[in-house]
Design a protein around this motif. Structure first.
Motif, PDB file in Angstrom:
ATOM      1  N   TYR A   1      -0.924 -10.649  -3.002  1.00 44.84           N
ATOM      2  CA  TYR A   1      -1.082  -9.090  -3.415  1.00 44.84           C
ATOM      3  C   TYR A   1       0.205  -8.633  -3.095  1.00 44.84           C
ATOM      4  O   TYR A   1       0.718  -8.337  -1.943  1.00 44.84           O
ATOM      5  CB  TYR A   1      -2.240  -8.516  -2.581  1.00 44.84           C
ATOM      6  N   ARG A   2       0.580  -7.743  -4.187  1.00 43.42           N
ATOM      7  CA  ARG A   2       1.718  -6.911  -4.027  1.00 43.42           C
ATOM      8  C   ARG A   2       1.513  -5.599  -3.763  1.00 43.42           C
ATOM      9  O   ARG A   2       0.790  -5.022  -4.543  1.00 43.42           O
ATOM     10  CB  ARG A   2       2.687  -7.208  -5.422  1.00 43.42           C
ATOM     11  N   ILE A   3       1.913  -5.012  -2.656  1.00 41.15           N
ATOM     12  CA  ILE A   3       1.651  -3.520  -2.348  1.00 41.15           C
ATOM     13  C   ILE A   3       2.188  -2.681  -3.218  1.00 41.15           C
ATOM     14  O   ILE A   3       3.474  -2.335  -3.325  1.00 41.15           O
ATOM     15  CB  ILE A   3       1.915  -3.307  -0.856  1.00 41.15           C
ATOM     16  N   PRO A   4       1.662  -1.922  -4.157  1.00 43.68           N
ATOM     17  CA  PRO A   4       2.168  -1.039  -4.971  1.00 43.68           C
ATOM     18  C   PRO A   4       2.304   0.209  -4.018  1.00 43.68           C
ATOM     19  O   PRO A   4       1.440   0.785  -3.514  1.00 43.68           O
ATOM     20  CB  PRO A   4       1.110  -0.654  -6.011  1.00 43.68           C
ATOM     21  N   TRP A   5       3.400   1.088  -4.580  1.00 39.36           N
ATOM     22  CA  TRP A   5       3.756   2.204  -3.689  1.00 39.36           C
ATOM     23  C   TRP A   5       4.631   2.971  -4.601  1.00 39.36           C
ATOM     24  O   TRP A   5       5.285   2.550  -5.520  1.00 39.36           O
ATOM     25  CB  TRP A   5       4.362   2.055  -2.403  1.00 39.36           C
ATOM     26  N   SER A   6       4.792   4.447  -4.310  1.00 36.54           N
ATOM     27  CA  SER A   6       5.447   5.074  -5.096  1.00 36.54           C
ATOM     28  C   SER A   6       5.748   6.384  -4.366  1.00 36.54           C
ATOM     29  O   SER A   6       4.878   6.898  -3.435  1.00 36.54           O
ATOM     30  CB  SER A   6       5.137   5.769  -6.471  1.00 36.54           C
ATOM     31  N   MET A   7       7.005   7.144  -4.612  1.00 34.36           N
ATOM     32  CA  MET A   7       7.322   8.299  -3.651  1.00 34.36           C
ATOM     33  C   MET A   7       8.333   9.022  -4.568  1.00 34.36           C
ATOM     34  O   MET A   7       9.008   8.609  -5.456  1.00 34.36           O
ATOM     35  CB  MET A   7       7.944   8.027  -2.292  1.00 34.36           C
ATOM     36  N   SER A   8       8.242  10.461  -4.282  1.00 38.39           N
ATOM     37  CA  SER A   8       9.129  11.388  -5.062  1.00 38.39           C
ATOM     38  C   SER A   8       9.733  12.299  -4.096  1.00 38.39           C
ATOM     39  O   SER A   8       8.945  12.655  -3.074  1.00 38.39           O
ATOM     40  CB  SER A   8       8.602  11.955  -6.333  1.00 38.39           C
TER      41      SER A   8
ATOM     42  N   TYR B   1      10.448  19.080  -0.821  1.00 36.09           N
ATOM     43  CA  TYR B   1       9.151  18.631  -0.935  1.00 36.09           C
ATOM     44  C   TYR B   1       9.164  16.919  -1.162  1.00 36.09           C
ATOM     45  O   TYR B   1      10.350  16.457  -1.553  1.00 36.09           O
ATOM     46  CB  TYR B   1       8.438  19.384  -2.133  1.00 36.09           C
ATOM     47  N   ALA B   2       8.070  16.745  -0.743  1.00 29.11           N
ATOM     48  CA  ALA B   2       7.874  15.187  -0.703  1.00 29.11           C
ATOM     49  C   ALA B   2       6.573  14.668  -1.113  1.00 29.11           C
ATOM     50  O   ALA B   2       5.804  15.248  -0.762  1.00 29.11           O
ATOM     51  CB  ALA B   2       8.461  14.388   0.460  1.00 29.11           C
ATOM     52  N   ASN B   3       6.231  13.749  -1.800  1.00 30.31           N
ATOM     53  CA  ASN B   3       5.035  12.946  -2.466  1.00 30.31           C
ATOM     54  C   ASN B   3       5.129  11.446  -2.032  1.00 30.31           C
ATOM     55  O   ASN B   3       6.312  11.071  -2.655  1.00 30.31           O
ATOM     56  CB  ASN B   3       4.776  13.471  -3.665  1.00 30.31           C
ATOM     57  N   ALA B   4       4.127  10.880  -1.645  1.00 29.07           N
ATOM     58  CA  ALA B   4       4.240   9.622  -1.642  1.00 29.07           C
ATOM     59  C   ALA B   4       2.690   8.910  -1.564  1.00 29.07           C
ATOM     60  O   ALA B   4       1.895   9.799  -1.464  1.00 29.07           O
ATOM     61  CB  ALA B   4       4.680   9.351  -0.153  1.00 29.07           C
ATOM     62  N   SER B   5       2.594   7.743  -2.084  1.00 25.30           N
ATOM     63  CA  SER B   5       1.185   7.048  -2.592  1.00 25.30           C
ATOM     64  C   SER B   5       1.655   5.596  -2.111  1.00 25.30           C
ATOM     65  O   SER B   5       2.699   5.138  -2.564  1.00 25.30           O
ATOM     66  CB  SER B   5       1.046   7.380  -3.821  1.00 25.30           C
ATOM     67  N   ILE B   6       0.473   5.099  -1.721  1.00 23.16           N
ATOM     68  CA  ILE B   6       0.843   3.731  -1.094  1.00 23.16           C
ATOM     69  C   ILE B   6      -0.846   2.986  -1.096  1.00 23.16           C
ATOM     70  O   ILE B   6      -1.709   3.529  -0.705  1.00 23.16           O
ATOM     71  CB  ILE B   6       1.593   3.358   0.303  1.00 23.16           C
ATOM     72  N   SER B   7      -1.017   1.833  -1.583  1.00 23.27           N
ATOM     73  CA  SER B   7      -2.085   0.912  -1.498  1.00 23.27           C
ATOM     74  C   SER B   7      -1.777  -0.218  -0.641  1.00 23.27           C
ATOM     75  O   SER B   7      -1.506  -1.262  -1.343  1.00 23.27           O
ATOM     76  CB  SER B   7      -2.774   0.800  -2.980  1.00 23.27           C
ATOM     77  N   PRO B   8      -2.292  -0.036   0.641  1.00 24.29           N
ATOM     78  CA  PRO B   8      -1.843  -1.432   1.398  1.00 24.29           C
ATOM     79  C   PRO B   8      -2.868  -2.576   0.988  1.00 24.29           C
ATOM     80  O   PRO B   8      -2.391  -3.642   1.248  1.00 24.29           O
ATOM     81  CB  PRO B   8      -2.065  -0.771   2.927  1.00 24.29           C
ATOM     82  N   THR B   9      -4.147  -2.403   0.581  1.00 32.19           N
ATOM     83  CA  THR B   9      -4.955  -3.170  -0.115  1.00 32.19           C
ATOM     84  C   THR B   9      -5.333  -2.994  -1.441  1.00 32.19           C
ATOM     85  O   THR B   9      -5.182  -1.853  -1.938  1.00 32.19           O
ATOM     86  CB  THR B   9      -5.919  -3.529   0.848  1.00 32.19           C
ATOM     87  N   PRO B  10      -5.711  -3.793  -2.181  1.00 26.15           N
ATOM     88  CA  PRO B  10      -6.345  -3.443  -3.390  1.00 26.15           C
ATOM     89  C   PRO B  10      -7.375  -2.349  -3.362  1.00 26.15           C
ATOM     90  O   PRO B  10      -7.676  -1.489  -4.448  1.00 26.15           O
ATOM     91  CB  PRO B  10      -7.043  -4.671  -4.238  1.00 26.15           C
ATOM     92  N   ASN B  11      -8.137  -2.180  -2.254  1.00 27.74           N
ATOM     93  CA  ASN B  11      -9.212  -1.031  -2.306  1.00 27.74           C
ATOM     94  C   ASN B  11      -8.928   0.236  -1.526  1.00 27.74           C
ATOM     95  O   ASN B  11      -9.676   1.124  -1.482  1.00 27.74           O
ATOM     96  CB  ASN B  11     -10.484  -1.643  -1.474  1.00 27.74           C
ATOM     97  N   TRP B  12      -7.649   0.120  -0.763  1.00 25.56           N
ATOM     98  CA  TRP B  12      -7.188   1.421  -0.168  1.00 25.56           C
ATOM     99  C   TRP B  12      -6.044   1.823  -0.625  1.00 25.56           C
ATOM    100  O   TRP B  12      -5.219   1.233  -1.386  1.00 25.56           O
ATOM    101  CB  TRP B  12      -6.880   1.050   1.231  1.00 25.56           C
ATOM    102  N   ARG B  13      -5.979   3.489  -0.700  1.00 24.90           N
ATOM    103  CA  ARG B  13      -4.950   4.124  -1.595  1.00 24.90           C
ATOM    104  C   ARG B  13      -4.788   5.454  -0.415  1.00 24.90           C
ATOM    105  O   ARG B  13      -5.780   5.913  -0.139  1.00 24.90           O
ATOM    106  CB  ARG B  13      -5.329   4.629  -2.819  1.00 24.90           C
ATOM    107  N   ILE B  14      -3.525   5.470   0.000  1.00 26.03           N
ATOM    108  CA  ILE B  14      -3.281   6.693   0.793  1.00 26.03           C
ATOM    109  C   ILE B  14      -2.194   7.481   0.090  1.00 26.03           C
ATOM    110  O   ILE B  14      -1.160   7.090  -0.414  1.00 26.03           O
ATOM    111  CB  ILE B  14      -2.790   6.157   1.976  1.00 26.03           C
TER     112      ILE B  14
END
Length: 923
Positions: A813-820, A842-855
């Motif tokens: 599983y590749r952990i998807p993430w993004s940030m601006s 300003y900053a925005n970030a998103s990460i899914s450490p597992t397929p079912n979690w998103r922060i």
């Protein structure tokens, strides 16, 4: 493996009985020959033998005999009497549970069947038995089971599985029936079915209808649209081995894609009962259906206990629906709302959202229960309609009290909003012409001071460019006079503005009191604009002469008067008809210059520089002179003559809709240079099309102007702007403004808000160049810089190596993430002693450490005031058939949290666990 495919069309009536029996006998003889030959070659001595009609009572497996006897008992008894079969309705919801058919029923279409082990034909009873991974295909129906008994005369079948003794699992069966009919699927331990009337019974069954799963000890299909389930369960959880939640009931009636009725009903989560009701009516389909909207229960220290969002939803038709809700708070206060939406495909759609509420206490201050009540309301109207291919209508109108969001909203974006904008428009065009008409209304409401600006309406007519001397079908490369064209635009506009001003009064005790007074001003006007232009080319240079004529009509203006007693200036509205005629003319010349460089290093194919210089001349007369009659005048202090434009307003009174006329003559020479730097590189290594890559390195623009008839300050400020992008990672842009003149300060005496004279210093430009003082050539008076960057896991992802085979069981599983990230900075130092700066990040970030979690997280920081603006943190979890969302604003005036766990199924989203809290008590 033996496979028998049987196609039968048995004629109706006794006249064909002899022929039918002859065909059956021929088929049996042929089957016996084939089976005998196959058994002699392939089967072992102890393999099951082909069973003839005389051996139909000698089943070898006792479990098979018990299963078939139990399923066929009612069928055999009913078939002897009426040619059908009967089932007993254990639910006893309806009285007639007999499913009977005429003795003339017969199969009149193709039936394909297969069996892995044995096929037994019972010609006298017109029955057939299949053993071993049996399957039947009949129209849109498909059946698979270990054992199937088919009654051709009654159009029925019975299907069962067998005990799974090979794996030593007691009580387990294998080869249990699976029936697929169209989009519906049925499973069970034992199954009886009439495939002409589509009625039947399933024991220990499970079926999937729409988005729901239905399980029960006995499932009876009374008709195509009605099911009765004994000891049933309903769920939308698709986990095969264990349902995470379900509704259980001993008696359940199901109408697919409509409703589920049960009495009583118990809600289970992980087999734990949570609550029970004496009866329940559950929507059995996703989408729109009328019903009660379950409110949210909660407790807030400021509002007390509350019921929120409860009401009724009416799905009136396929074109519109209505939702009515209400909120109630035990410490005082309520809110009622209605939401109406409508839609007709390819025609129009829209909604009306209205709410009304009353507070009997001050929000956020529960210690003050005796505060005066406050009423708030809100209405939002949205409509979009395509009247015909050339005409459309759209509206987005909002009207609300200034304190509505602060009183009732829990949306952080609404709470931070200080202005509400509304608009509506109708536009049309004439096919085959370049003429168009539009009607607009606009409204801007300030929620801080209660002021508003309204445009009602704005009517615009536009005639795009026409070339009267150009022949039809010309491509624009004719004679010079063919390049002459004109355009026209007309506007009618009315504005209604509500302004606020503070009035200071002195009471009888000599104390000062400030009162805010709101005033309403309406303005109307009509404007005509005519422009004549051309764009002939002389070699590489394009010349564009132009002439513009403008006329504005008003029904009033603002005139001023000076009062010598207190040295104040007053203003008043003067009604009448006033016409302003203005014109301007100009000419411009531009060309493009190119420069290229081909280094052929580091994959760079070439670099190109495009420069577009432009020079222009424009002329505007001085409309402030008495010859034009537009400016007014009055005598001020020391009998000085002061001229003013009566169409620009004064103080709190707004100007006319299209403004006034210019002051002073202008003959301006404008100069600008636009530069674009681009780069072309070799194709990417994975690009099979071999397309070169192109990048814009830098865009740089420079402009200024020189008024040759001005008495001072002839040179305009010099403006510089730039933008660039580094791959897809970073965007940078900015601007700078320079002045060539020296700035000085002067002292002014002006009356303050109390009527007293106050002395202030004001910075102004002098008619002396900085270069004359020997301190350079230009002075920076304005600067801005913006930076944005975006990063994501996709930018750094490499293609998987397909040559290496992954080991089984590995968790990949590749952990998807993004940030601006963004940075904004601006500075205004027209007055060097009063420099103003604004800087923020300003900053925005998103990460899914597992397929079912998103922060997710976002924040804003003001570098000048050193304050954090409404940081937000969001956590979501996919719980298979449930979902969890947690939102948190940890600091600031609007800090709060919200936790919601709800079912995913749209028809069951009212079943949720919700917890909210904030210091202000509005969540």
């Amino acid at each position: 493996m033996l496979q028998h495919r049987h196609t039968s069309a048995i004629p109706r009536g006794s006249a064909f009985l002899a022929l039918s029996r002859a065909v059956w006998c021929a088929a049996v003889l042929l089957a016996v020959l084939c089976v005998t030959r196959a058994r002699a070659q392939d089967l072992k001595p102890d393999s099951p033998r082909f069973v003839t009609d005389s051996a139909r009572g000698t089943e070898r497996d006792s479990a098979r005999m018990q299963g078939e006897a139990r399923l066929a008992a009612d069928s055999a008894r009913s078939a002897a009497e009426s040619g059908g079969f009967a089932v007993r309705d254990s639910l006893r919801i309806i009285t007639d549970t007999t499913l009977s058919f005429s003795t003339r029923n017969s199969v009149d279409t193709i039936v394909t069947y297969t069996a892995k082990d044995t096929v037994v034909y019972l010609l006298d009873d017109k029955r057939m038995k299949l053993y071993g991974s049996s399957a039947i295909s009949f129209g849109t129906m498909g059946l698979k089971a270990e054992r199937i008994t088919l009654n051709w005369d009654a159009s029925t079948f019975q299907a069962t599985g067998i005990p799974d003794t090979a794996k030593g699992r007691e009580g387990r069966f294998t080869g249990t029936p699976i029936l697929n009919e169209g989009a519906e699927k049925y499973e069970g331990l034992e199954m009886s079915y009439n495939f002409k009337t589509k009625k039947g019974v399933i024991l220990e069954g499970q079926t999937v209808i729409g988005d729901g799963f239905y399980l029960g000890e006995r499932i009876k299909r009374a008709s195509e649209d009605v099911y009765f389930i004994s000891s049933g369960q309903y769920t939308t959880c698709d986990k095969p081995d264990h349902k995470h939640f379900y509704f259980g009931s001993p008696r359940m009636k199901v109408v697919p894609n409509d409703v589920i009725i049960a009495e009583p009903i118990v809600f289970f989560v992980e087999d734990i009962p949570l609550f029970a009701l004496p009866f329940a009516v559950i929507p059995g389909k996703s989408g729109r259906s009328s019903g009660i909207v379950i409110p949210t229960f909660g407790d807030d220290y400021a509002r007390g206990r509350f019921l929120k969002g409860g009401g009724y939803y009416l799905a009136a038709s396929d074109y519109w629906d209505l939702k009515l809700t209400a909120d109630w708070y035990s410490k005082g206060g309520y809110q009622m709302g209605g939401f109406l939406q409508y839609s007709k495909r390819y025609s129009f759609n829209g909604s009306i959202d209205a709410s009304y509420g009353r507070q009997t206490y001050q929000i956020g201050d529960p210690r003050s229960p005796d505060d005066l009540p406050r009423t708030d309301y809100r209405m939002v109207l949205r409509h979009s309609q395509q009247i015909d291919p050339s005409s459309q209508l759209s509206a987005d109108l909002s009207y609300l009290t200034d304190s509505y969001y602060q009183s009732f909203s829990n949306n952080i974006n609404q709470l931070l909003n200080q202005e509400v904008r509304s608009s509506a428009s109708y536009s049309t065009s004439w096919e085959g012409t370049n003429r168009s008409l539009s009607v607009n209304i606009e409204r801007s409401q300030n929620l801080v001071n209660g002021t508003s600006s309204n445009i009602f309406p704005r009517i615009s007519f536009n005639q795009s460019q026409i070339y009267p001397f150009r022949p039809a079908g010309s491509n624009g490369d004719g004679a010079w006079y063919e390049m002459i064209g004109f355009d026209y635009s007309g506007q009618a506009l009315q504005t209604i503005n509500v302004t606020a001003r503070d009035v200071i009064r002195r009471d009888t005790a000599g104390r000062f009191d400030t009162t805010t007074v709101k005033e309403t001003f309406d303005r109307r006007g009509l404007q005509h604009s005519f422009r004549l232009l051309s764009s002939p080319k002389f070699g590489y240079v394009t010349i564009q002469p132009s002439f513009s004529l403008q006329e504005r009509w008003y029904d009033h203006r603002v005139e001023r008067a000076f009062n010598p007693a207190d040295s104040t200036v007053s203003a008043r509205d003067v009604r009448g008809f006033f016409a302003l005629h203005t014109f301007s003319l100009g000419v411009s010349a531009n060309t493009k210059l190119y420069g290229t460089l081909s280094p052929n290093i580091a994959g760079i194919i070439g670099i190109r520089h495009t420069m577009q210089p432009q020079i222009s001349y424009s002329y505007n007369p001085d409309y402030s002179t008495s010859a034009w009659g537009y400016y007014q005048s009055y005598r001020g202090i020391r009998d000085s003559l002061i001229r003013y434009d009566p169409y620009t307003g004064y103080g709190n009174m707004p100007g006319e809709t299209f403004g006034g006329v210019g002051y002073g003559e202008s003959q301006t020479i404008g100069m600008s240079i636009s530069n674009v730097f681009e780069m072309k590189m070799n194709p990417a290594s994975d690009d099979t099309t071999l397309t070169p890559r192109k990048f814009q390195l830098l865009s740089l623009n420079l402009s200024s102007g020189y008024n040759i008839v001005a008495d001072s300050l002839k040179l305009s400020p010099i403006s510089l702007s730039y933008s660039t992008r580094v791959q897809e990672l970073v965007d940078m842009s900015g601007s700078a403004t320079y002045s060539p003149y020296v700035i000085q300060r002067r002292r002014l005496a002006e009356p303050d808000s109390l009527g007293h004279r106050a002395v202030a210093e004001q910075a102004h430009l002098t008619n002396r160049y900085i270069a004359e003082d020997g301190v350079g050539f230009l002075r920076l008076i304005g600067f801005s810089f913006n930076l944005q960057t975006r990063l994501s896991s996709d930018m750094f992802a490499s293609k998987p190596d397909t040559s290496v085979k992954a080991l089984p069981g590995n968790y990949a599983y590749r952990i998807p993430w993004s940030m601006s990230f963004g940075f904004n900075y601006s500075m205004d130092q027209f007055d060097p002693d009063n420099t103003s700066r604004q800087a923020s990040m300003y900053a925005n970030a998103s990460i899914s450490p597992t397929p079912n979690w998103r922060i997710t997280a976002s924040t804003y920081y003001d570098l000048v005031t050193k304050t954090v603006g409404a940081p937000q943190i969001g956590i979501s979890r996919d719980l298979h058939c449930w979902e969890m969302n947690f939102n948190w604003v940890p600091s600031g005036y609007y800090r709060h949290f919200e936790l919601v766990i709800r079912l995913k199924a749209p028809q069951l989203q009212d079943i949720k666990l919700e917890r909210k809290g904030s210091d202000r008590g509005v969540y």
